[in-house]
Design a protein around this motif. Sequence first.
Motif, mmCIF file in Angstrom:
data_model
loop_
_atom_site.group_PDB
_atom_site.id
_atom_site.type_symbol
_atom_site.label_atom_id
_atom_site.label_comp_id
_atom_site.label_asym_id
_atom_site.label_seq_id
_atom_site.Cartn_x
_atom_site.Cartn_y
_atom_site.Cartn_z
ATOM 1 N N LEU A 27 0.859 -1.180 0.000
ATOM 2 C CA LEU A 27 0.000 0.000 0.000
ATOM 3 C C LEU A 27 0.893 1.227 0.000
ATOM 4 C CD1 LEU A 27 -2.904 1.084 0.162
ATOM 5 C CD2 LEU A 27 -2.640 1.113 2.643
ATOM 6 N N VAL A 28 0.651 2.124 -0.955
ATOM 7 C CA VAL A 28 1.444 3.347 -1.071
ATOM 8 C C VAL A 28 0.509 4.537 -0.930
ATOM 9 C CG1 VAL A 28 2.999 4.694 -2.514
ATOM 10 C CG2 VAL A 28 3.050 2.195 -2.652
ATOM 11 N N SER A 29 0.770 5.380 0.071
ATOM 12 C CA SER A 29 0.001 6.605 0.275
ATOM 13 C C SER A 29 0.751 7.750 -0.385
ATOM 14 C CB SER A 29 -0.169 6.896 1.764
ATOM 15 O OG SER A 29 -0.938 5.886 2.365
ATOM 16 N N ASP A 35 -4.443 6.734 -1.566
ATOM 17 C CA ASP A 35 -3.820 5.449 -1.239
ATOM 18 C C ASP A 35 -4.002 4.505 -2.419
ATOM 19 O OD1 ASP A 35 -3.213 6.399 1.285
ATOM 20 O OD2 ASP A 35 -5.050 5.597 2.177
ATOM 21 N N PHE A 36 -2.918 3.832 -2.785
ATOM 22 C CA PHE A 36 -2.930 2.939 -3.940
ATOM 23 C C PHE A 36 -2.167 1.665 -3.609
ATOM 24 C CE2 PHE A 36 -3.062 7.288 -5.406
ATOM 25 C CZ PHE A 36 -4.113 7.277 -6.316
ATOM 26 N N THR A 37 -2.510 0.584 -4.301
ATOM 27 C CA THR A 37 -1.708 -0.625 -4.190
ATOM 28 C C THR A 37 -0.748 -0.678 -5.370
ATOM 29 O OG1 THR A 37 -3.365 -1.955 -5.356
ATOM 30 C CG2 THR A 37 -3.455 -1.951 -2.935
ATOM 31 N N ALA A 38 0.405 -1.274 -5.114
ATOM 32 C CA ALA A 38 1.398 -1.514 -6.156
ATOM 33 C C ALA A 38 1.811 -2.980 -6.025
ATOM 34 C CB ALA A 38 2.602 -0.598 -5.992
ATOM 35 N N THR A 39 1.949 -3.648 -7.146
ATOM 36 C CA THR A 39 2.264 -5.072 -7.170
ATOM 37 C C THR A 39 3.711 -5.284 -7.584
ATOM 38 O OG1 THR A 39 -0.024 -5.668 -7.685
ATOM 39 C CG2 THR A 39 1.663 -7.288 -8.251
#
Length: 190
Positions: A27-29, A35-39
């Motif tokens: 999770l990247v704020s 807030d976003f997810t990165a894989t």
Amino acid sequence: ENKMESIKVLRRQETETKEIKVGDQILVSLVELGDFTATAHKIADKGILFIFDEYVTSRPMNSKNTNEGGYEESDLKDWFDSVLLEAFPDELRSRIANLSIPSIGELFGHDDKWVNAYFELDEDKQLALMKKQRNRIAYFNNEWVWGWLRNRAKKNISSTDFAYVGCGKSPNAHGARGSLGVRPEFWMIE
């Protein structure tokens, strides 16, 4: 204690960076963006390649309708370096290298003859998770939108176009002044 050695991976507690696997999400704020997810898409000696799962904003590649200088000399790259990088949390920002957007090769590979004839090619191989069409598609504010890729059209074809991903079947071309989704990727280094 060195807080750089571990990072929160979704569905797990603190995880040593060396234990992150392809497919793990973080999770990247991003300040003022959300807030976003990165894989994690690739693990290499130089670090871990993360690609955001959604577009973080919608922006033009350039304010003028030109692809001169490619992505590296674009207004979007300037925005990445001056605004987006500063939006990352401090503990992650210091570990980021090569903040960019994905390439045709990373998402699609290089098997499409039309794409190879139209766009300047990169040397990237298709990422394993991007072999599934649904992973190439991203959303912005819960809406499916087109998003930029790093490759520009060859000079003898177009002086304005960059590649974009739409439905995820193959890349297409769009003028640099258009506003499309921005899906960051970055290498997390030790």
